[in-house]
Design a protein around this motif. Sequence first.
Motif, PDB file in Angstrom:
ATOM      1  N   LYS A 145       1.589  13.790  -2.846  1.00 15.56           N
ATOM      2  CA  LYS A 145       2.066  13.376  -4.170  1.00 15.56           C
ATOM      3  C   LYS A 145       3.109  12.279  -4.055  1.00 15.56           C
ATOM      4  CE  LYS A 145       1.197  17.841  -6.288  1.00 15.56           C
ATOM      5  NZ  LYS A 145       1.773  19.025  -6.908  1.00 15.56           N
ATOM      6  N   ASP A 146       4.028  12.418  -3.113  1.00 18.60           N
ATOM      7  CA  ASP A 146       5.084  11.435  -2.921  1.00 18.60           C
ATOM      8  C   ASP A 146       4.603  10.351  -1.952  1.00 18.60           C
ATOM      9  OD1 ASP A 146       6.900  12.935  -4.522  1.00 18.60           O
ATOM     10  OD2 ASP A 146       7.306  14.238  -2.791  1.00 18.60           O
ATOM     11  N   TYR A 147       5.119   9.140  -2.135  1.00 23.86           N
ATOM     12  CA  TYR A 147       4.710   8.050  -1.254  1.00 23.86           C
ATOM     13  C   TYR A 147       5.841   7.036  -1.095  1.00 23.86           C
ATOM     14  CZ  TYR A 147       3.965   5.531  -5.620  1.00 23.86           C
ATOM     15  OH  TYR A 147       4.135   4.956  -6.851  1.00 23.86           O
ATOM     16  N   THR A 148       5.681   6.225  -0.080  1.00 23.92           N
ATOM     17  CA  THR A 148       6.567   5.094   0.174  1.00 23.92           C
ATOM     18  C   THR A 148       5.714   3.838   0.142  1.00 23.92           C
ATOM     19  OG1 THR A 148       7.890   6.455   1.671  1.00 23.92           O
ATOM     20  CG2 THR A 148       8.171   4.077   1.832  1.00 23.92           C
ATOM     21  N   LEU A 149       6.219   2.785  -0.498  1.00 27.04           N
ATOM     22  CA  LEU A 149       5.494   1.510  -0.479  1.00 27.04           C
ATOM     23  C   LEU A 149       5.705   0.843   0.869  1.00 27.04           C
ATOM     24  CD1 LEU A 149       6.022  -0.122  -3.981  1.00 27.04           C
ATOM     25  CD2 LEU A 149       3.926   0.810  -3.012  1.00 27.04           C
ATOM     26  N   GLN A 150       4.630   0.388   1.467  1.00 31.90           N
ATOM     27  CA  GLN A 150       4.665  -0.292   2.763  1.00 31.90           C
ATOM     28  C   GLN A 150       4.039  -1.676   2.604  1.00 31.90           C
ATOM     29  OE1 GLN A 150       6.147   0.933   5.317  1.00 31.90           O
ATOM     30  NE2 GLN A 150       6.062   3.141   5.197  1.00 31.90           N
ATOM     31  N   ASP A 151       4.332  -2.552   3.552  1.00 28.98           N
ATOM     32  CA  ASP A 151       3.708  -3.876   3.604  1.00 28.98           C
ATOM     33  C   ASP A 151       2.481  -3.796   4.495  1.00 28.98           C
ATOM     34  OD1 ASP A 151       5.713  -5.236   2.088  1.00 28.98           O
ATOM     35  OD2 ASP A 151       7.010  -5.182   3.851  1.00 28.98           O
ATOM     36  N   LYS A 152       1.419  -4.491   4.112  1.00 26.20           N
ATOM     37  CA  LYS A 152       0.195  -4.495   4.904  1.00 26.20           C
ATOM     38  C   LYS A 152      -0.486  -5.846   4.758  1.00 26.20           C
ATOM     39  CE  LYS A 152      -3.976  -1.799   5.829  1.00 26.20           C
ATOM     40  NZ  LYS A 152      -4.733  -0.588   5.509  1.00 26.20           N
ATOM     41  N   ALA A 153      -1.199  -6.254   5.800  1.00 19.60           N
ATOM     42  CA  ALA A 153      -2.066  -7.438   5.766  1.00 19.60           C
ATOM     43  C   ALA A 153      -3.233  -7.155   6.701  1.00 19.60           C
ATOM     44  CB  ALA A 153      -1.319  -8.687   6.200  1.00 19.60           C
ATOM     45  N   GLU A 154      -4.388  -7.733   6.386  1.00 23.53           N
ATOM     46  CA  GLU A 154      -5.603  -7.490   7.164  1.00 23.53           C
ATOM     47  C   GLU A 154      -6.207  -8.807   7.625  1.00 23.53           C
ATOM     48  OE1 GLU A 154      -7.132  -3.446   4.964  1.00 23.53           O
ATOM     49  OE2 GLU A 154      -7.630  -5.363   4.035  1.00 23.53           O
ATOM     50  N   TRP A 198       0.860  -1.176   0.000  1.00 21.36           N
ATOM     51  CA  TRP A 198       0.000   0.000   0.000  1.00 21.36           C
ATOM     52  C   TRP A 198       0.898   1.228   0.000  1.00 21.36           C
ATOM     53  CZ3 TRP A 198      -0.523   3.598   4.083  1.00 21.36           C
ATOM     54  CH2 TRP A 198       0.167   3.272   5.243  1.00 21.36           C
ATOM     55  N   LYS A 199       0.355   2.334  -0.443  1.00 23.50           N
ATOM     56  CA  LYS A 199       1.126   3.561  -0.573  1.00 23.50           C
ATOM     57  C   LYS A 199       0.889   4.458   0.636  1.00 23.50           C
ATOM     58  CE  LYS A 199       0.823   3.464  -5.593  1.00 23.50           C
ATOM     59  NZ  LYS A 199       0.285   4.139  -6.776  1.00 23.50           N
ATOM     60  N   GLU A 200       1.962   4.796   1.338  1.00 21.46           N
ATOM     61  CA  GLU A 200       1.873   5.760   2.428  1.00 21.46           C
ATOM     62  C   GLU A 200       2.326   7.114   1.873  1.00 21.46           C
ATOM     63  OE1 GLU A 200       3.062   6.241   7.071  1.00 21.46           O
ATOM     64  OE2 GLU A 200       4.503   5.217   5.790  1.00 21.46           O
ATOM     65  N   TYR A 201       1.365   8.008   1.732  1.00 16.53           N
ATOM     66  CA  TYR A 201       1.646   9.311   1.122  1.00 16.53           C
ATOM     67  C   TYR A 201       2.239  10.282   2.126  1.00 16.53           C
ATOM     68  CZ  TYR A 201      -0.724   7.963  -3.129  1.00 16.53           C
ATOM     69  OH  TYR A 201      -1.059   7.333  -4.297  1.00 16.53           O
ATOM     70  N   THR A 202       3.118  11.134   1.638  1.00 16.60           N
ATOM     71  CA  THR A 202       3.695  12.190   2.472  1.00 16.60           C
ATOM     72  C   THR A 202       2.690  13.329   2.586  1.00 16.60           C
ATOM     73  OG1 THR A 202       4.725  13.239   0.554  1.00 16.60           O
ATOM     74  CG2 THR A 202       6.054  11.612   1.757  1.00 16.60           C
ATOM     75  N   GLU A 203       3.060  14.356   3.334  1.00 13.96           N
ATOM     76  CA  GLU A 203       2.145  15.485   3.559  1.00 13.96           C
ATOM     77  C   GLU A 203       1.738  16.186   2.271  1.00 13.96           C
ATOM     78  OE1 GLU A 203       3.421  18.208   6.599  1.00 13.96           O
ATOM     79  OE2 GLU A 203       4.001  16.558   7.916  1.00 13.96           O
ATOM     80  N   ASN A 204       2.604  16.188   1.249  1.00 13.09           N
ATOM     81  CA  ASN A 204       2.248  16.865  -0.009  1.00 13.09           C
ATOM     82  C   ASN A 204       1.249  16.065  -0.837  1.00 13.09           C
ATOM     83  OD1 ASN A 204       3.622  14.887  -1.502  1.00 13.09           O
ATOM     84  ND2 ASN A 204       5.434  16.156  -1.808  1.00 13.09           N
TER      85      ASN A 204
END
Length: 171
Positions: A30-39, A22-28
Amino acid sequence: LKWTDALGDNILIQTITGHFNWKEYTENKKDYTLQDKAELYAYLFTKSKSANKYTKTWRIYDYIECYGVDWYIGFIPKATTITDIDQNNISEVSIPYISMCRGGMDPGNMKILMYENQTKYALRGATMIMCGNKNAYGGEYTKSKNLAHKPDFEKYLKEHWDRNKCEKGHY
């Protein structure tokens, strides 16, 4: 799992999504970091004797977001129980599960959620590492306040916690 009690026919479904990015977006935004997630999800559906279809009684939802270290979320195998501790012919459903995001030797998170109809009781805390060793640590929990009115439920959940808190390298 399927069973019948005073409320009717019951179906319990437990599922996890598995890993996804999933994409964790920065405050702007526009930019993001890919993170691992499971539900993790659990659902109870009930059909009363007078109804002709099942309706959702409750849902459990939890997740883990973790990046770059070891992580896990899942139900403890063979630990979900259907009981009638207070013998009122309304089942209690107890679901223990683990979630963790760690880069070292820290205990994971453990929860046991118990439902009787739509009332939820809970123990929440830490798994135990190095069980049976003088250096064992973790295993503590806090209980939901409403367990003070249900000592039989509290006793059962504490025993269930003690049976399942040890990681034993499973996760």
